[in-house]
Design an enzyme around this catalytic site. Sequence first.
Site, short mmCIF file in Angstrom:
data_model
loop_
_atom_site.label_atom_id
_atom_site.label_comp_id
_atom_site.label_asym_id
_atom_site.label_seq_id
_atom_site.Cartn_x
_atom_site.Cartn_y
_atom_site.Cartn_z
N ARG A 32 -87.96 -24.93 46.33
CA ARG A 32 -88.18 -25.29 47.82
C ARG A 32 -89.29 -25.64 48.13
O ARG A 32 -89.93 -24.94 48.13
CB ARG A 32 -87.11 -25.44 49.10
CG ARG A 32 -85.70 -26.37 48.44
CD ARG A 32 -84.43 -26.02 49.75
NE ARG A 32 -85.06 -25.35 50.44
CZ ARG A 32 -84.01 -24.54 51.27
NH1 ARG A 32 -82.92 -25.10 51.56
NH2 ARG A 32 -84.33 -23.05 51.92
N TYR A 68 -85.10 -22.40 64.02
CA TYR A 68 -85.92 -21.84 63.76
C TYR A 68 -86.37 -22.12 62.48
O TYR A 68 -87.75 -21.35 62.53
CB TYR A 68 -84.86 -19.96 63.54
CG TYR A 68 -84.20 -20.13 62.47
CD1 TYR A 68 -83.74 -20.32 60.51
CD2 TYR A 68 -82.96 -19.67 63.23
CE1 TYR A 68 -82.73 -20.41 60.20
CE2 TYR A 68 -81.28 -19.62 62.58
CZ TYR A 68 -81.91 -20.57 60.65
OH TYR A 68 -80.59 -19.94 59.88
N LYS A 69 -86.23 -23.04 61.97
CA LYS A 69 -86.83 -24.16 61.51
C LYS A 69 -87.89 -24.83 61.53
O LYS A 69 -88.66 -24.07 62.15
CB LYS A 69 -85.77 -24.81 60.05
CG LYS A 69 -85.03 -23.55 59.51
CD LYS A 69 -84.31 -25.30 58.47
CE LYS A 69 -82.56 -24.32 58.58
NZ LYS A 69 -83.28 -22.55 57.23
N ASP A 104 -74.20 -31.39 60.20
CA ASP A 104 -75.16 -29.82 60.51
C ASP A 104 -76.38 -30.33 60.60
O ASP A 104 -77.27 -31.12 59.52
CB ASP A 104 -74.72 -29.10 59.27
CG ASP A 104 -75.66 -28.37 58.89
OD1 ASP A 104 -76.74 -28.38 59.36
OD2 ASP A 104 -75.28 -26.82 58.15
N PHE A 117 -74.44 -26.56 52.80
CA PHE A 117 -74.79 -25.37 53.18
C PHE A 117 -73.59 -23.97 53.46
O PHE A 117 -72.61 -24.50 53.48
CB PHE A 117 -75.14 -24.97 53.65
CG PHE A 117 -76.66 -23.83 54.28
CD1 PHE A 117 -77.48 -23.41 53.45
CD2 PHE A 117 -75.85 -22.33 54.81
CE1 PHE A 117 -78.15 -22.17 53.22
CE2 PHE A 117 -76.41 -21.74 55.52
CZ PHE A 117 -77.63 -21.60 53.92
#
Length: 409
Positions: free
Chosen positions: A381, A232-233, A207, A130
Amino acid sequence: MSDDLLARAGSLDATDPLAGFRDRFITPPPDELLSYLDGNSLGRPLEATARLMDEFIREQWGGRLIRGWDEGWLEWPLTLGDRLGAVALGAAAGQTVIADSTTVLIYKLARAAVDARRGRRKVVLDTDNFPTDRYVLEGIAASHDLELVWITTDPETGIQPSQVSSVVDEDTALVLFSHVAYRSGWLADVAEINRIAHAAGALTMWDLCHSAGSVPIALDEWGVDLAVGCTYKYLNGGPGAPAFAYLRRELQDELRQPIWGWMGHRASFEMGHGHEPAPGIRALLSGTPPILAMVPLHANLDMLAEAGIEAVRAKSLLLTAYVLELADAWLAPLGVEVAGPRDPARRGGHVTLRRAGFKELLEPLWAGGVIPDYRRPDGLRIGPAPLSTSFTEVHHGLSMLRDLAEKQQ
């Protein structure tokens, strides 16, 4: 064939042991949203979260005011960190803290790691990690005269132990990779990569943004040194929710993070001269904790503990397998490729589909109530969240994608 696939979705929904959890989420009216397939980017809010936020504002913030700090708020970064560690990370108490953003925590831990390995000049990372992970390490390397060792990873797979073995040596200070690759969904072999890095004397950092709350994690068992992830995912903490950091207990007296703030001080309210780091994981704190932003985590950790991460993973694999089934039946004939792992042992919680021109389909998909996530150059995605997404919802979303892709040909 389409009727058979829809019937299969209905059958999977009827036998889903986690189906009841969907009713706990706040959702738009059915005519506004047919299919939310972006749980790997932003999770849905819980009804319980709305209640907790209202109660906190009215009763704790509004009722207790500043007394709330002495009545528990100051300990939330640690108590919620321990709860997260137990429920989702495989981490014993005293090693996880909630604080800051993912970017800030990556900086804190990476700086602490390279400072603790002075004399070693290499930091190993991969080309398809990322962006913030790469950018932060680039900044640290520039200011500390370090060499970045880049491993070129296939965007359809991810980091391989053999690649790590070929580059780490006695000059390596730190390696940083993602447990689940953000683009492809590749699930890395954390334990084996850790073993390789540790044999060379390097520290390991992971990560967890795309795995926490979706994939079983065993930080203590795998021998992870440092880890960072967002909430937050799959943890449904809300937009901009605070991140978390893990620092293995054996390293807590050795590593010192670089942002010395009052909350990481041995005695925060003495307001004295000179920084004396707090013992243990509290030393990772810097400024005032984002208490209001932590409120949703209480509800979501309760729900995840009730559901169980193994059950979540089992449904996640069924959901992504169903995505692959639909993609093979409907989208492959239209030139759509699966740009990620098919092997469930190496597949995280999302599937990436790729075809030139997908960017043009994003707006009509969203307008039609189907929300996937787009990643350049040509990837969609598909990230169904196991606790809030049904198989029928996946069917609706992929059928609209199919129809739009047919018109685009």
